[in-house]
Design a protein around this motif. Structure first.
Motif, mmCIF file in Angstrom:
data_model
loop_
_atom_site.group_PDB
_atom_site.id
_atom_site.type_symbol
_atom_site.label_atom_id
_atom_site.label_comp_id
_atom_site.label_asym_id
_atom_site.label_seq_id
_atom_site.Cartn_x
_atom_site.Cartn_y
_atom_site.Cartn_z
ATOM 1 N N VAL A 428 -37.854 -21.917 -0.542
ATOM 2 C CA VAL A 428 -37.626 -22.078 -1.991
ATOM 3 C C VAL A 428 -38.028 -23.491 -2.414
ATOM 4 O O VAL A 428 -38.696 -23.678 -3.432
ATOM 5 N N MET A 429 -37.630 -24.467 -1.614
ATOM 6 C CA MET A 429 -37.911 -25.858 -1.976
ATOM 7 C C MET A 429 -39.415 -26.147 -1.995
ATOM 8 O O MET A 429 -39.862 -27.107 -2.616
ATOM 9 N N LEU A 430 -40.185 -25.351 -1.263
ATOM 10 C CA LEU A 430 -41.624 -25.594 -1.227
ATOM 11 C C LEU A 430 -42.368 -24.766 -2.278
ATOM 12 O O LEU A 430 -43.560 -24.944 -2.495
ATOM 13 N N ASP A 431 -41.648 -23.847 -2.888
ATOM 14 C CA ASP A 431 -42.306 -22.884 -3.773
ATOM 15 C C ASP A 431 -42.249 -23.380 -5.217
ATOM 16 O O ASP A 431 -41.224 -23.263 -5.899
ATOM 17 N N ALA A 432 -43.388 -23.923 -5.706
ATOM 18 C CA ALA A 432 -43.409 -24.550 -7.027
ATOM 19 C C ALA A 432 -43.040 -23.550 -8.127
ATOM 20 O O ALA A 432 -42.504 -23.934 -9.170
ATOM 21 N N SER A 433 -43.285 -22.276 -7.876
ATOM 22 C CA SER A 433 -42.986 -21.306 -8.929
ATOM 23 C C SER A 433 -41.487 -21.166 -9.164
ATOM 24 O O SER A 433 -41.043 -20.614 -10.148
ATOM 25 N N LYS A 434 -40.686 -21.648 -8.202
ATOM 26 C CA LYS A 434 -39.235 -21.542 -8.362
ATOM 27 C C LYS A 434 -38.642 -22.740 -9.103
ATOM 28 O O LYS A 434 -37.494 -22.700 -9.528
ATOM 29 N N TYR A 435 -39.428 -23.837 -9.222
ATOM 30 C CA TYR A 435 -38.854 -25.062 -9.782
ATOM 31 C C TYR A 435 -38.351 -24.910 -11.209
ATOM 32 O O TYR A 435 -37.261 -25.404 -11.526
ATOM 33 N N PRO A 436 -39.164 -24.218 -12.123
ATOM 34 C CA PRO A 436 -38.654 -24.114 -13.504
ATOM 35 C C PRO A 436 -37.296 -23.428 -13.557
ATOM 36 O O PRO A 436 -36.406 -23.846 -14.305
ATOM 37 N N GLU A 437 -37.105 -22.420 -12.731
ATOM 38 C CA GLU A 437 -35.820 -21.709 -12.727
ATOM 39 C C GLU A 437 -34.697 -22.640 -12.259
ATOM 40 O O GLU A 437 -33.623 -22.699 -12.860
ATOM 41 N N ILE A 438 -34.976 -23.420 -11.193
ATOM 42 C CA ILE A 438 -33.971 -24.367 -10.722
ATOM 43 C C ILE A 438 -33.637 -25.354 -11.818
ATOM 44 O O ILE A 438 -32.466 -25.619 -12.124
ATOM 45 N N ALA A 439 -34.695 -25.863 -12.470
ATOM 46 C CA ALA A 439 -34.499 -26.875 -13.510
ATOM 47 C C ALA A 439 -33.682 -26.289 -14.657
ATOM 48 O O ALA A 439 -32.780 -26.934 -15.195
#
Ligand code: HEM
Lengths: 637, 381
Positions: A428-439
């Motif tokens: 997850v931490m490497l998957d840029a597509s997940k960052y907006p959701e985390i943010a």
């Protein structure tokens, strides 16, 4: 004589050299330690194998020769002293003795003579009578002259022991080497390709060689290490290893090493089976077979390979075996995997101060990953999680050269004591597509109440940026960014903010990975905090792991190899014989005391002259003389 | 025949024995028969041999030296008493009052340490006060220290079997245990000569070296927890250990004794304490006797070591650092004896040499374990 003492000292000093300089290490190590120049000089002097070097053998030979010569010179004298009563002593010479006394006789000389003889016998003296020219009579007596054999025994013993030792040394090979008949092999080639000049046949009278047998295999040669190479010693029979066992104490320390051996020999109607263990060797046809050590015999291994930097959780299977080589990756970036060692038990003292008890932390595997330029990194990975300061981690160490210590990657276990939790989090931490959701999730919590979309947008962007930087190189990447873009005074504050934000992000990321795998979310509390901290550290350390592959050992099929030592030492019985002689000799030299007594009966003056001597002047002798003098006095009074 | 003839008649050893001597031997033999019946299934033929050999040896030694016989009996009684307090449970070592404070192996060793320190102080006090009585007290303290030390070792032997039957072994397997053995053997050798040559004035010197070992034991116990009983590595599981190690320590003990006498000799020969110490001749003689004993036993120990090595490592001599240093020690004292016996050398040179000999011996005993690696790796610090 001064000579003997000097020889003993020279031998002593020469022996010290070999204990100060570690013997028979690999020549590479010596070069690293001493540098080319000294390495060459020391090699020339034979310092890497002092006790087999020419000059050391010369000292030993010298000792043999000089001791033999000493026996030749002193031996006859000792035997003469052993036999003689010294009955030719004259009154004049007796009078010159330091230990003497004269008694006046009351009764007749004949009576006194009988009394004196009884006295001597009671004291364990043997005597001889000798009538002198002047009519007086000399009783010459001796006791403890067997002491003289002590000299002969000890010194003959030394010669026998040294010769026996030389017989078992590598003297025959040395001579053949000098004559050019034999040469050591220095290349690591299969045994069958070793040329005759480096092979010793079965007639070789003495050797000490090693043999490594994996379970289920057999061999009929031993390897004799010589300096930086080896010789192949052929055996008159074949040895097979059926099974090798290590037993352990309850604490995990090894208790016994045992090998079930089979000897196959054309001279035998059927093979013989026998179990050997440490301290219990087996001798067949004059060759003693010892359990000396053990190593891996080609354990089969099954791994799950994680690609640490790919933003997914796919793994690839990899199968291999110790001593074999495997391939990882594809295209131009393939890596060779050299499986070096597998250990089923590892007894480690994990307590911080080293005072706790060592215990078994389970199997580990050592391997090297070599790129196509030939550069290799060595890894050691433990199969089971280890407990460190109360928390459990999967441990894998790496180092670039053997002289370094391993640096360890510590991966925290998940709720099921597995590694998957971390690996999923990492994806997850490497998957840029997940960052907006985390943010978005973080913003929703931390900007509660503040509804300005611009602020929210800005916040989310910065979280995404932070995660992107962290995924590029962990904490050190963040540190670099801070150094570039933040003025020095504000750096500490910025770092603190980032770390806090990363913690919150990690929480969301971890929960996302859990949810994706249908697992319950992290409970709040210290444990989860520690898990997140460890996970972030581990993520950050991944960038220093040296390769993108983490080899998770899933299964193994253990196969061991037994290390045997085979020796033939015809000199051994001589050394033992010499040893027995030596002990006998030393005890007789030190505990048998040679003493001589002369009693000169002088009928003319009705006197007895008493004289006493010993070849060793010491207190015991003084006391004995004083005692006898008094006893004789009252006897003759 | 007149009445004088009997005055000089020497009785043989057997003629000199009285009923107490025979009783002593009987108890020793009975004890070993009991041990044999009890433990025969755990012993191999060599160990049975050692058991009865030890019984014969201790009978003989006890006949020659009555105080030793007493010691053997008391050690036996106290050890048995201690063992019965355990009820087969090691935890009781720290629960039962008498065990905890007196006769568990750990406490007995501590008592030994304390008594050795007291004995040393007392010996020195006696030397300065020229007090015969205080000297006797010092001797008694030394005997008690030896008593506690042996009880400690015997009980430790038993305790090792309580941990697990396969862990049990004779307590001469690591540095902690052999240091205790060293103290005991050195003390016994000294006590023997003290009685024979009446040299109480030397006690303070000899106890210096013993107390150095006591210091080591304390450090090793408190800093390294070395008193914990560890199971034997496979290489040490051999009957050879039972004789090789004690023989070695008779050697080390005797060499240390010689060196301490040598230091007293050197002081006296320079005029220090000369009026209080025994005469130079007596000290010289004692130095020689103890090096002779040491040399004989060290020779035997080295030969036994070679035989053991032949069985465990595949060769009677491997030039392992420990072996090599044993050889160096041996050569050193061989040279010493040559000088004395052949050249008739006496006095200060030999005394200095005996002191250097102690340094060489110490290195062989400890230095090798600390600085050099090799096959004898069980003794690392
Ligand atoms: C391999 C070398 C040698 C060794 C290991 C050796 C060992 C010994 C030993 C252990 C003793 C007995 C000391 C004692 O009783 O405590 C001794 C005594 C003696 N050694 Fe050597 N020795 C060696 C070489 C020599 C040589 C080369 C000579 C001749 C110069 C020699 C002459 C003597 C003599 C004369 C005695 C005394 C005999 C007596 O007085 O009864 N030794 N040696």
């Amino acid at each position: 004589m001064r000579f003997a003492v000097s020889l003993l000292s020279v031998l002593g000093v020469a022996s010290i050299i070999g204990t100060v300089l570690k013997q028979n290490e690999s020549y590479e190590n010596y070069i690293i330690k001493f540098g080319q120049f000294w390495f060459g000089l020391f090699e020339h002097l034979g310092l890497y194998d002092v006790y087999h070097s020419g000059w050391f053998l010369v000292i030993l030979l010298f000792l043999v020769v000089s001791t033999s010569f000493c026996i030749y010179r002193n031996g006859p004298h000792m035997i003469k002293e052993w036999r003689t009563f010294k009955e030719h002593a004259t009154e004049k010479s007796l009078n010159a003795f330091g230990h003497q006394a004269t008694y006046q006789l009351n009764s007749g000389a004949e009576n006194a003579k009988q009394q004196l003889i009884q006295f001597l016998q009671a004291k364990g003296f043997k005597y001889k009578l000798k009538r002198q020219a002047d009519g007086s009579e000399l009783i010459a007596a001796k006791a403890g002259t067997h002491q003289r054999w002590g000299y002969i025994f000890t010194h003959v013993a030394m010669v026998i022991i040294l010769l026996g030792g030389l017989l078992d040394g590598n003297l025959p090979f040395k001579v053949q080497e000098i004559l050019g008949h034999k040469r050591i092999e220095t290349l690591d080639i299969p045994e069958s390709q070793v040329p005759d000049i480096s092979r010793l046949d079965t007639n070789n009278p003495s050797f000490r060689g090693n043999m490594t047998l994996p379970e289920g295999s057999s061999g009929n040669v031993a390897f004799v290490r010589v300096r930086d190479g080896y010789l192949v010693q052929e055996l008159p029979f074949r040895v097979a290893l059926k099974d090798f066992r290590i037993e352990h104490y309850a604490t995990g320390q090894p208790k016994s090493f045992e090998s079930d051996l089979v000897i196959i020999d054309p001279d035998l109607k059927q093979p013989i089976t026998k179990t050997i263990s440490v301290n219990h060797p087996w001798t067949y046809k004059g060759i003693a077979i010892y359990q000396s050590d053990f190593q891996d015999g080609g354990t089969k291994l099954d791994f799950k390979v994680w690609d640490l930097f790919s933003p997914n959780t796919q793994t690839k299977p990899l199968a291999g075996a110790i001593f074999q080589i495997g391939i990882l990756g594809n295209g131009g970036d393939t890596l060779k995997v050299e499986y070096n060692d597998f250990r089923k038990f590892n007894i480690i003292n994990m307590s911080q101060d080293g005072k706790g008890k060592p215990h078994n932390v389970g199997p580990n595997i050592t391997y090297k990953l070599r790129d196509n330029k030939g550069q290799a990194i060595e890894y050691v990975t433990y199969m089971q999680p280890m407990q460190i300061d109360g928390r459990h981690y999967f441990i894998s160490g790496m180092r670039e050269t053997v002289s370094e210590d391993f640096r360890y990657l510590r991966i925290p276990v998940d709720g099921d004591f597995g590694i998957d939790g971390f690996m999923n989090f990492r994806a997850v931490m490497l998957d840029a597509s997940k960052y907006p959701e985390i943010a978005r999730r973080i913003a929703a919590i931390s900007l509660e109440g503040k509804k300005e979309p611009a602020l929210k947008k800005q916040f989310e962007t910065s979280v995404v940026q932070l995660l992107t930087v962290f995924a590029q190189g962990g904490y050190s990447q963040i540190a670099q960014v801070i150094e570039k873009s933040v003025p020095e005074k504000e750096r500490e504050g910025a770092a603190g903010t980032y770390i806090k934000m990363l913690r919150v992000a990690a929480y969301e990321a971890y929960n996302m990975s859990l949810a994706a795998n249908n697992k319950p979310l992290l409970p709040s509390g210290d444990d989860s905090e520690a898990l997140l901290r460890d996970s972030l550290n581990s993520f950050s350390d991944m960038f220093f792991y040296g390769s993108p592959y983490y080899l998770q050992l899933e299964q193994f099929e253990h196969k061991e190899a037994s290390g045997l030592q085979l020796t033939k030492s015809p000199g051994q019985k001589w050394v033992y014989l010499g040893s027995v002689l030596l002990v006998l000799g030393i005890f007789s030299m030190m505990y048998i005391r040679e003493r001589r007594i002369w009693l000169l009966l002088k009928p003319a003056s009705n006197q007895v002259l008493f004289a006493m001597a010993s070849n060793r002047k010491n207190l015991d002798f003084e006391q004995e003389f004083n005692l006898y003098r008094e006893q004789l006095k009252s006897l003759l009074a | 025949m007149n009445s004088h003839s009997l005055d000089y008649q020497q009785k043989t050893l057997l003629q000199r024995l009285n009923w107490q001597d025979w009783l002593y031997a009987l108890i020793i033999i009975a004890g070993s028969v009991f041990a044999y019946i009890q433990y025969a299934q755990y012993m191999d033929i060599y160990e049975v041999g050692f058991l009865f050999g030890a019984a014969a040896l201790f009978s003989y030694l006890g006949w020659q030296w009555k105080r030793l016989a007493k010691l053997v009996l008391i050690v036996g009684v106290v050890s048995l008493f201690s063992i019965t307090l355990y009820h087969g449970d090691q935890a009781r070592a720290t629960q039962v009052f008498l065990l905890k404070y007196l006769v568990s192996s750990q406490s007995a060793v501590m008592w030994m340490n304390v008594l050795f320190v007291l004995a040393m102080v007392t010996y020195w006090f006696a030397l300065f006060k020229r007090s015969v009585f205080v000297g006797k007290v010092a001797t008694a303290l030394t005997w008690s220290a030896v008593l506690f030390g042996f009880v400690g070792l015997m009980v430790r032997w038993y305790e090792s079997y309580l941990i697990a039957p396969d862990v049990g072994h004779i307590p001469v397997s690591n540095l902690y245990e052999v240091f205790i053995l060293f103290c005991l053997i050195t003390a016994l050798l000294y006590l023997h000569y003290e009685q024979k040559l009446n040299t109480k004035q030397l006690g303070g010197f000899v106890l210096l070296v013993i107390n150095a070992a006591v210091g080591f034991i304390l450090w090793y116990t408190f800093d390294r927890q070395a008193h914990n009983i560890q199971p034997l590595v496979p290489a040490l599981q051999s009957y050879w250990m039972k004789i090789h190690v004690p023989a070695n320590f008779v050697g080390y003990g005797a060499f240390s004794l010689a060196a301490m006498v040598a230091s007293a000799y050197l002081l006296a020969s320079k005029g220090f304490l000369a009026s209080r110490l025994p005469s130079l001749e007596v000290m010289d003689d004692l130095m020689y006797k103890s090096i002779a004993v040491g040399f004989a036993f060290f020779t035997i120990a080295t030969i036994l070591g070679a035989m053991w090595a032949a069985e465990a490592w595949g060769g009677y001599w491997s030039w392992d650092p420990k072996e090599t240093w044993a050889l160096i020690v041996w050569l050193n004292y061989a040279a010493w004896l040559h000088l004395r016996m052949v050249k008739g050398l006496r006095g200060a040179v030999l005394a200095w040499w005996a002191l250097v000999g102690l340094m060489v011996t110490t290195f062989a005993f400890l230095g090798v374990n600390m600085f050099l690696s090799g096959l004898h790796s069980y003794g690392t610090l």
